[in-house]
Design an enzyme around this catalytic site. Structure first.
Site, short mmCIF file in Angstrom:
data_model
loop_
_atom_site.label_atom_id
_atom_site.label_comp_id
_atom_site.label_asym_id
_atom_site.label_seq_id
_atom_site.Cartn_x
_atom_site.Cartn_y
_atom_site.Cartn_z
N PHE A 1 0.83 -1.20 0.00
CA PHE A 1 0.00 0.00 0.00
C PHE A 1 0.86 1.24 0.00
O PHE A 1 2.02 1.23 0.41
CB PHE A 1 -1.00 0.02 1.17
CG PHE A 1 -0.39 0.22 2.53
CD1 PHE A 1 -0.27 1.48 3.08
CD2 PHE A 1 0.06 -0.87 3.27
CE1 PHE A 1 0.29 1.66 4.34
CE2 PHE A 1 0.60 -0.71 4.53
CZ PHE A 1 0.71 0.56 5.07
N CYS A 2 0.26 2.31 -0.50
CA CYS A 2 0.88 3.63 -0.56
C CYS A 2 -0.22 4.61 -0.17
O CYS A 2 -1.20 4.23 0.46
CB CYS A 2 1.41 3.88 -1.98
SG CYS A 2 2.54 5.30 -2.09
N GLY A 3 -0.07 5.86 -0.58
CA GLY A 3 -1.12 6.83 -0.36
C GLY A 3 -2.24 6.66 -1.38
O GLY A 3 -3.37 7.08 -1.16
N SER A 4 -1.91 6.04 -2.50
CA SER A 4 -2.90 5.79 -3.56
C SER A 4 -2.40 4.63 -4.41
O SER A 4 -1.25 4.21 -4.30
CB SER A 4 -3.08 7.03 -4.43
OG SER A 4 -1.95 7.19 -5.28
N PHE B 1 -3.57 3.71 2.02
CA PHE B 1 -3.59 3.83 3.47
C PHE B 1 -4.89 4.46 3.96
O PHE B 1 -5.47 4.01 4.96
CB PHE B 1 -2.39 4.66 3.95
CG PHE B 1 -2.41 4.91 5.44
CD1 PHE B 1 -2.00 3.91 6.32
CD2 PHE B 1 -2.85 6.11 5.95
CE1 PHE B 1 -2.03 4.13 7.69
CE2 PHE B 1 -2.88 6.34 7.32
CZ PHE B 1 -2.46 5.35 8.20
#
Length: 119
Positions: A74-77, A103
């Site tokens: 996962f990342c910010g998007s 996230f």
């Protein structure tokens, strides 16, 4: 959007899971990998137990890993996590997905997060 861009987007979407599905995978032993920058982790929090890997270090961190171990990224998007998923798949990892909504979606689903200490 060109045909190539659309194909690329469809390919990334094929490896998306919702936060609950990601959590279930982690509960079953998948490695949870956070590829957000340190400032994002400091500002927005972390998922307990997630391994932080800088995007620039994915090739070295996963060069000798068990390619059959499930991985959830996962990342910010999905724009940040998708390329990492594709990179791991190119390395031969067979069970790699990423979280639809990143996230924020994980956190908004009420799944475990915590703040990092200031400093």
């Amino acid at each position: 959007m060109s045909v190539t861009d659309h194909d690329s987007t469809s390919k990334l979407d094929a490896h998306l899971v919702d936060p609950e599905g990601a959590h279930a995978r982690v509960e079953q032993g998948a490695l949870l990998v956070d590829v957000r920058r340190a400032v994002s982790r400091q500002n927005f929090g972390v998922v307990p137990g997630a391994e932080h890997v800088d995007k620039s270090e994915v090739d070295t961190r996963f060069a000798d890993g068990d390619r059959s171990r499930p991985i959830v990224v996962f990342c910010g998007s999905v724009a940040g996590s998708g390329p990492v998923v594709e990179q791991l798949r190119e390395f031969g990892y067979t069970d790699v997905v990423h979280i639809d909504g990143g996230f924020e979606a994980w956190k908004n689903s009420g799944l475990p997060t915590e703040e990092l200490p200031a400093g």
